[in-house]
Design a protein around this motif. Structure first.
Motif, short mmCIF file in Angstrom:
data_model
loop_
_atom_site.label_atom_id
_atom_site.label_comp_id
_atom_site.label_asym_id
_atom_site.label_seq_id
_atom_site.Cartn_x
_atom_site.Cartn_y
_atom_site.Cartn_z
N GLU A 152 0.81 -1.21 0.00
CA GLU A 152 0.00 0.00 0.00
C GLU A 152 0.85 1.27 0.00
OE1 GLU A 152 -3.21 0.32 -0.27
OE2 GLU A 152 -3.65 -1.84 -0.33
N SER A 153 1.94 1.25 0.77
CA SER A 153 2.72 2.47 0.94
C SER A 153 3.78 2.67 -0.15
CB SER A 153 3.42 2.45 2.31
OG SER A 153 4.30 1.34 2.39
N LEU A 154 4.25 1.58 -0.78
CA LEU A 154 5.35 1.70 -1.74
C LEU A 154 4.92 1.41 -3.17
CD1 LEU A 154 8.24 -0.01 0.27
CD2 LEU A 154 7.67 2.41 0.14
N VAL A 155 4.28 0.27 -3.39
CA VAL A 155 4.03 -0.19 -4.76
C VAL A 155 2.85 0.52 -5.39
CG1 VAL A 155 3.56 -2.20 -6.20
CG2 VAL A 155 5.06 -2.42 -4.21
N LYS A 156 1.72 0.56 -4.69
CA LYS A 156 0.51 1.11 -5.30
C LYS A 156 0.64 2.59 -5.70
CE LYS A 156 -2.92 -2.17 -3.62
NZ LYS A 156 -4.18 -2.35 -2.87
N PRO A 157 1.33 3.45 -4.94
CA PRO A 157 1.52 4.84 -5.42
C PRO A 157 2.27 4.91 -6.74
CG PRO A 157 1.90 4.74 -3.07
CD PRO A 157 1.78 3.32 -3.53
N ILE A 158 3.27 4.03 -6.91
CA ILE A 158 4.02 4.02 -8.17
C ILE A 158 3.15 3.50 -9.30
CG2 ILE A 158 5.96 2.93 -9.36
CD1 ILE A 158 7.54 3.12 -6.82
N LEU A 159 2.37 2.45 -9.02
CA LEU A 159 1.47 1.92 -10.05
C LEU A 159 0.43 2.96 -10.45
CD1 LEU A 159 0.89 -1.74 -8.77
CD2 LEU A 159 2.54 -0.91 -10.48
N ALA A 160 0.02 3.80 -9.51
CA ALA A 160 -0.95 4.84 -9.84
C ALA A 160 -0.34 5.93 -10.71
CB ALA A 160 -1.51 5.45 -8.55
N ARG A 161 0.94 6.21 -10.50
CA ARG A 161 1.60 7.25 -11.30
C ARG A 161 2.02 6.73 -12.67
NH1 ARG A 161 4.45 8.48 -6.41
NH2 ARG A 161 6.34 7.55 -7.30
#
Length: 279
Positions: A152-161
């Protein structure tokens, strides 16, 4: 007072000029006239025996010659003045062209300086933005101590960008020879989907259908001197679940971003890596 001073004498009175001698003046004038007549006769080629008609003709010839000479001198002066004017105009034109060229050069130099300054500002802004992004991604790549959910804190923000067609790159370990000298060994960096059509994190074993895909004998050291790390992986691979537990991201994604869990001094650290491999 002066009259009482001993040895004093009154100043002498100015004397009047001697009276002019009329005969001497007339003689001097006549001598000057004769001298001029003699000079005129010598110039015109006359002698004392020539009559008046000869003198008039000689005088007219001399006058014509002098007039022609003066006209020629005037023409020469006019030509010289025109040449000077032409030179002045040429110098003025050349000076104007030079000043214009200097103005053009100054304007071009000023425009070049302005563009260079603008380009420098853009490059500085881009560099600051890239540094900021690298720091953010490097901070995300270094991860934390495992307290928060890394997915939640590392991977998903990158996938969203990084949406479809926009791949994430690991700035802490870029796909370049500076990280691994792949080109020195005839290899090049490729994405996982360039190596196989449907990449997976954990596939099936090629030895047996019921065998686990993680096998210690699959490890091959190759050209890099990393036997210490490969030995540790080989030991961990004897318990496949240990290897599986190191992968937070267990499914492939279009961004090519994967999170793994490694331990340092007994504490977990979550590391982000991309799917570029030297092959």
């Amino acid at each position: 007072p002066g009259p009482l001073r001993r040895g004093w004498s009154p100043p002498a009175r100015p004397t009047s000029p001697p009276p002019l001698d009329a005969e001497a003046v007339a003689a001097q004038s006549e001598a000057e006239e004769q001298k001029q007549v003699a000079a005129f006769q010598a110039r015109c080629g006359l002698s004392e025996g020539d009559n008046g008609n000869d003198v008039v003709a000689a005088a007219r010839t001399w006058y014509d010659e002098e007039e022609a000479r003066l006209a020629q001198a005037c023409e020469a002066m006019v030509d010289y003045a025109e040449k000077l004017a032409s030179i002045a105009r040429g110098s003025a034109d050349a000076l104007s062209l030079r000043v214009s060229a200097f103005d053009d050069e100054d304007a071009a130099a000023a425009e070049a300086r302005r563009r260079a300054a603008a380009g420098e500002r853009r490059r500085a802004a881009d560099a600051a933005r890239r540094d900021r992004e690298r720091e953010e991604e490097a901070a995300a790549t270094r991860g934390g101590d495992g307290g928060a959910d890394p997915m939640e804190s590392l991977v998903k923000p990158i996938l969203a960008r990084h949406g479809a067609g926009c791949e994430w790159e690991d700035v802490a370990f870029p796909a370049a020879d500076a990280s691994l000298p792949a080109s020195a060994h005839g290899a090049k960096w490729q994405r996982a989907r360039q190596l196989c059509l449907a990449p997976v994190v954990f596939g099936r074993s090629s030895k047996a259908a019921d065998a686990d895909a993680i096998d210690p004998s699959d490890i091959s050291q190759g050209a890099l001197g990393t036997c210490y790390f490969l030995s540790a992986l080989s030991v961990a691979a004897t318990r496949p679940q240990l290897i599986r537990s190191c992968f937070v991201t267990t499914e492939p994604n279009e961004a090519g971003c994967y999170c793994v869990r490694l331990f340092r001094d007994g504490r977990p650290r979550h590391i982000l890596v991309d799917d570029q491999l030297p092959a």
